[in-house]
Design a protein around this motif. Structure first.
Motif, PDB file in Angstrom:
ATOM      1  N   GLN A 131       0.846  -1.195   0.000  1.00 37.32           N
ATOM      2  CA  GLN A 131       0.000   0.000   0.000  1.00 37.32           C
ATOM      3  C   GLN A 131       0.879   1.242   0.000  1.00 37.32           C
ATOM      4  O   GLN A 131       1.875   1.300   0.734  1.00 37.32           O
ATOM      5  N   PHE A 132       0.505   2.219  -0.814  1.00 38.75           N
ATOM      6  CA  PHE A 132       1.284   3.447  -0.897  1.00 38.75           C
ATOM      7  C   PHE A 132       0.396   4.657  -0.637  1.00 38.75           C
ATOM      8  O   PHE A 132      -0.645   4.816  -1.258  1.00 38.75           O
ATOM      9  N   ALA A 133       0.853   5.478   0.299  1.00 38.02           N
ATOM     10  CA  ALA A 133       0.189   6.747   0.592  1.00 38.02           C
ATOM     11  C   ALA A 133       1.121   7.866   0.153  1.00 38.02           C
ATOM     12  O   ALA A 133       1.963   7.684  -0.720  1.00 38.02           O
TER      13      ALA A 133
ATOM     14  N   HIS B 223      14.184  11.440  -3.437  1.00 34.74           N
ATOM     15  CA  HIS B 223      14.515  10.598  -4.578  1.00 34.74           C
ATOM     16  C   HIS B 223      13.531  10.840  -5.722  1.00 34.74           C
ATOM     17  O   HIS B 223      12.484  11.468  -5.543  1.00 34.74           O
ATOM     18  N   HIS B 224      13.845  10.272  -6.868  1.00 36.67           N
ATOM     19  CA  HIS B 224      12.900  10.267  -7.990  1.00 36.67           C
ATOM     20  C   HIS B 224      11.612   9.587  -7.531  1.00 36.67           C
ATOM     21  O   HIS B 224      11.637   8.629  -6.753  1.00 36.67           O
ATOM     22  N   PHE B 225      10.475  10.050  -8.020  1.00 40.82           N
ATOM     23  CA  PHE B 225       9.192   9.572  -7.491  1.00 40.82           C
ATOM     24  C   PHE B 225       8.971   8.075  -7.693  1.00 40.82           C
ATOM     25  O   PHE B 225       8.192   7.445  -6.970  1.00 40.82           O
ATOM     26  N   LEU B 226       9.652   7.472  -8.659  1.00 37.93           N
ATOM     27  CA  LEU B 226       9.492   6.033  -8.889  1.00 37.93           C
ATOM     28  C   LEU B 226      10.366   5.181  -7.967  1.00 37.93           C
ATOM     29  O   LEU B 226      10.141   3.975  -7.849  1.00 37.93           O
ATOM     30  N   TRP B 227      11.325   5.797  -7.313  1.00 32.67           N
ATOM     31  CA  TRP B 227      12.318   5.060  -6.515  1.00 32.67           C
ATOM     32  C   TRP B 227      11.689   4.155  -5.459  1.00 32.67           C
ATOM     33  O   TRP B 227      12.095   3.017  -5.267  1.00 32.67           O
ATOM     34  N   ARG B 228      10.677   4.659  -4.762  1.00 32.90           N
ATOM     35  CA  ARG B 228      10.132   3.917  -3.626  1.00 32.90           C
ATOM     36  C   ARG B 228       9.348   2.666  -4.025  1.00 32.90           C
ATOM     37  O   ARG B 228       9.050   1.827  -3.176  1.00 32.90           O
ATOM     38  N   PHE B 229       9.024   2.536  -5.306  1.00 29.04           N
ATOM     39  CA  PHE B 229       8.221   1.386  -5.729  1.00 29.04           C
ATOM     40  C   PHE B 229       9.077   0.171  -6.107  1.00 29.04           C
ATOM     41  O   PHE B 229       8.578  -0.961  -6.085  1.00 29.04           O
ATOM     42  N   TRP B 230      10.321   0.392  -6.452  1.00 29.83           N
ATOM     43  CA  TRP B 230      11.148  -0.703  -6.952  1.00 29.83           C
ATOM     44  C   TRP B 230      11.285  -1.881  -5.988  1.00 29.83           C
ATOM     45  O   TRP B 230      11.223  -3.053  -6.416  1.00 29.83           O
ATOM     46  N   PRO B 231      11.480  -1.660  -4.675  1.00 29.06           N
ATOM     47  CA  PRO B 231      11.709  -2.801  -3.780  1.00 29.06           C
ATOM     48  C   PRO B 231      10.576  -3.821  -3.709  1.00 29.06           C
ATOM     49  O   PRO B 231      10.806  -4.974  -3.346  1.00 29.06           O
ATOM     50  N   VAL B 232       9.342  -3.407  -4.042  1.00 31.88           N
ATOM     51  CA  VAL B 232       8.217  -4.335  -3.907  1.00 31.88           C
ATOM     52  C   VAL B 232       7.833  -5.012  -5.224  1.00 31.88           C
ATOM     53  O   VAL B 232       6.945  -5.865  -5.246  1.00 31.88           O
ATOM     54  N   LEU B 233       8.477  -4.643  -6.319  1.00 31.01           N
ATOM     55  CA  LEU B 233       8.113  -5.233  -7.603  1.00 31.01           C
ATOM     56  C   LEU B 233       8.417  -6.726  -7.598  1.00 31.01           C
ATOM     57  O   LEU B 233       9.419  -7.160  -7.036  1.00 31.01           O
TER      58      LEU B 233
ATOM     59  N   SER C 135      -0.319   3.691  -6.402  1.00 29.26           N
ATOM     60  CA  SER C 135       0.910   3.415  -7.146  1.00 29.26           C
ATOM     61  C   SER C 135       1.566   4.701  -7.608  1.00 29.26           C
ATOM     62  O   SER C 135       1.252   5.794  -7.135  1.00 29.26           O
ATOM     63  N   TRP C 136       2.477   4.552  -8.584  1.00 31.69           N
ATOM     64  CA  TRP C 136       3.165   5.700  -9.185  1.00 31.69           C
ATOM     65  C   TRP C 136       2.215   6.659  -9.906  1.00 31.69           C
ATOM     66  O   TRP C 136       2.599   7.776 -10.232  1.00 31.69           O
ATOM     67  N   TYR C 137       0.968   6.236 -10.113  1.00 32.33           N
ATOM     68  CA  TYR C 137       0.022   7.135 -10.766  1.00 32.33           C
ATOM     69  C   TYR C 137      -0.417   8.281  -9.864  1.00 32.33           C
ATOM     70  O   TYR C 137      -1.083   9.215 -10.320  1.00 32.33           O
TER      71      TYR C 137
ATOM     72  N   ALA D  21       3.115  18.404  -6.950  1.00 31.06           N
ATOM     73  CA  ALA D  21       4.163  18.297  -7.969  1.00 31.06           C
ATOM     74  C   ALA D  21       4.051  19.497  -8.902  1.00 31.06           C
ATOM     75  O   ALA D  21       2.945  19.952  -9.210  1.00 31.06           O
ATOM     76  N   GLU D  22       5.186  19.985  -9.325  1.00 29.62           N
ATOM     77  CA  GLU D  22       5.189  21.078 -10.295  1.00 29.62           C
ATOM     78  C   GLU D  22       4.601  20.570 -11.616  1.00 29.62           C
ATOM     79  O   GLU D  22       4.670  19.378 -11.926  1.00 29.62           O
ATOM     80  N   GLU D  23       4.032  21.473 -12.408  1.00 24.39           N
ATOM     81  CA  GLU D  23       3.429  21.054 -13.670  1.00 24.39           C
ATOM     82  C   GLU D  23       4.428  20.334 -14.566  1.00 24.39           C
ATOM     83  O   GLU D  23       4.097  19.319 -15.198  1.00 24.39           O
ATOM     84  N   ALA D  24       5.652  20.831 -14.610  1.00 25.23           N
ATOM     85  CA  ALA D  24       6.674  20.174 -15.434  1.00 25.23           C
ATOM     86  C   ALA D  24       6.937  18.752 -14.958  1.00 25.23           C
ATOM     87  O   ALA D  24       7.197  17.852 -15.764  1.00 25.23           O
ATOM     88  N   GLU D  25       6.831  18.526 -13.643  1.00 19.27           N
ATOM     89  CA  GLU D  25       7.093  17.199 -13.075  1.00 19.27           C
ATOM     90  C   GLU D  25       6.000  16.215 -13.449  1.00 19.27           C
ATOM     91  O   GLU D  25       6.274  15.097 -13.889  1.00 19.27           O
ATOM     92  N   TRP D  26       4.724  16.618 -13.255  1.00 20.87           N
ATOM     93  CA  TRP D  26       3.674  15.638 -13.550  1.00 20.87           C
ATOM     94  C   TRP D  26       3.479  15.451 -15.044  1.00 20.87           C
ATOM     95  O   TRP D  26       3.097  14.362 -15.485  1.00 20.87           O
ATOM     96  N   ARG D  27       3.776  16.456 -15.839  1.00 20.31           N
ATOM     97  CA  ARG D  27       3.687  16.269 -17.287  1.00 20.31           C
ATOM     98  C   ARG D  27       4.787  15.315 -17.777  1.00 20.31           C
ATOM     99  O   ARG D  27       4.554  14.498 -18.658  1.00 20.31           O
ATOM    100  N   ARG D  28       5.957  15.416 -17.214  1.00 22.21           N
ATOM    101  CA  ARG D  28       7.050  14.528 -17.574  1.00 22.21           C
ATOM    102  C   ARG D  28       6.779  13.094 -17.125  1.00 22.21           C
ATOM    103  O   ARG D  28       7.264  12.134 -17.720  1.00 22.21           O
ATOM    104  N   ALA D  29       5.989  12.954 -16.073  1.00 19.91           N
ATOM    105  CA  ALA D  29       5.773  11.644 -15.462  1.00 19.91           C
ATOM    106  C   ALA D  29       5.056  10.657 -16.375  1.00 19.91           C
ATOM    107  O   ALA D  29       5.259   9.449 -16.259  1.00 19.91           O
ATOM    108  N   TYR D  30       4.193  11.130 -17.277  1.00 26.56           N
ATOM    109  CA  TYR D  30       3.484  10.195 -18.153  1.00 26.56           C
ATOM    110  C   TYR D  30       4.483   9.316 -18.911  1.00 26.56           C
ATOM    111  O   TYR D  30       4.357   8.087 -18.928  1.00 26.56           O
TER     112      TYR D  30
END
Length: 254
Positions: A81-83, A92-102, A114-116, A128-137
């Motif tokens: 579960q992710f909050a 860290h990069h926003f995806l970093w915290r998800f890797w250990p559970v994959l 999730s990362w969404y 998140a800044e607009e540039a950050e969430w736009r890049r995230a897709y």
């Protein structure tokens, strides 16, 4: 074109049929998990299975996850579960915290959120800044494409329900002392921003629905229907992946 508006929220099962259909789907999933784990079939470890849940507050994610993993050996499946990210995770990069559970080969992980979050709550609430969430897709698409290229089965769910049904569930939770803890002030604030969240969801579905990791929008107005649909969809994805690898899932032999 809106996807959410196209979902048939009237889909339902009566209690008896829902119970029967769920039991059949869970039996099928149990067999397929044994094949993935190398306990049935050719005896080799099957591909990693990643099941990801997003959806409206009170849309039935928890209940669907419970029915999905209930028949499975808990040693061979994981629910994570992710909050909101912690102070350290934000470094860290926003995806970093998800890797250990994959999941690895033969494994299964279910993500409750999730990362969404980067393109949903972090976008709408301004975390998140607009540039950050736009890049995230593209960053998310790249991640899921990489996982699939390594063999992972990626199944993504958006649990959908109407604003009216969500309000009914909120009020029911608020009146039940055993469930009131599930309802927070943040849930009410998010509900007030439903129009903004709908826009974010629609763009998320449009920009991250890829062949190797498609979105499945589940009608959640009827909980029995939603739970059966979730388990069936996971079974279908596993069967297709096994057949693509030349493995006969043979679910009827369980």
């Amino acid at each position: 074109m809106s996807r959410l508006a196209d979902v048939d929220l009237t889909a339902s099962f009566d209690k008896k049929e829902g119970k029967q259909q769920l039991a059949r789907a869970q039996h099928r999933l149990t067999h397929l998990r044994l094949v993935l784990g190398g306990q049935l079939g050719p005896g080799t470890l099957g591909p990693p299975l990643l099941v990801l849940f997003e959806g409206w507050d009170a849309s039935g994610k928890g209940g669907a996850i419970k029915r999905l993993v209930h028949p499975l050996d808990p040693r061979h499946s994981r629910v994570a579960q992710f909050a909101a990210p912690t102070h350290d995770e934000k470094r860290h990069h926003f995806l970093w915290r998800f890797w250990p559970v994959l999941p690895g080969w033969g494994g299964m992980t279910v993500l409750d959120r999730s990362w969404y979050g980067r393109v949903l709550v972090e976008r709408v609430e301004g975390f998140a800044e607009e540039a950050e969430w736009r890049r995230a897709y593209q960053e998310i698409v790249d991640l899921e494409t990489t996982l699939a290229a390594e063999g992972a089965i990626v199944v993504k769910f958006w649990m959908h329900l109407s604003a009216e049904e969500q309000l009914r569930r909120f009020e029911a939770r608020q009146a039940d002392p055993h469930k009131a803890w599930k309802l927070t002030e943040e849930d009410w604030r998010n509900r007030d921003k439903r129009v903004a969240y709908e826009a974010a969801v629609e763009e998320m579905l449009e920009r991250t629905d890829i062949p190797v990791a498609p979105w499945h929008v589940i009608a959640g107005e009827d909980k029995r229907w939603a739970r059966v649909a979730v388990v069936r969809t996971v079974c279908d994805a596993v069967e297709a992946a096994l057949r693509a690898r030349g493995i006969d899932p043979d679910p009827q032999s369980a």
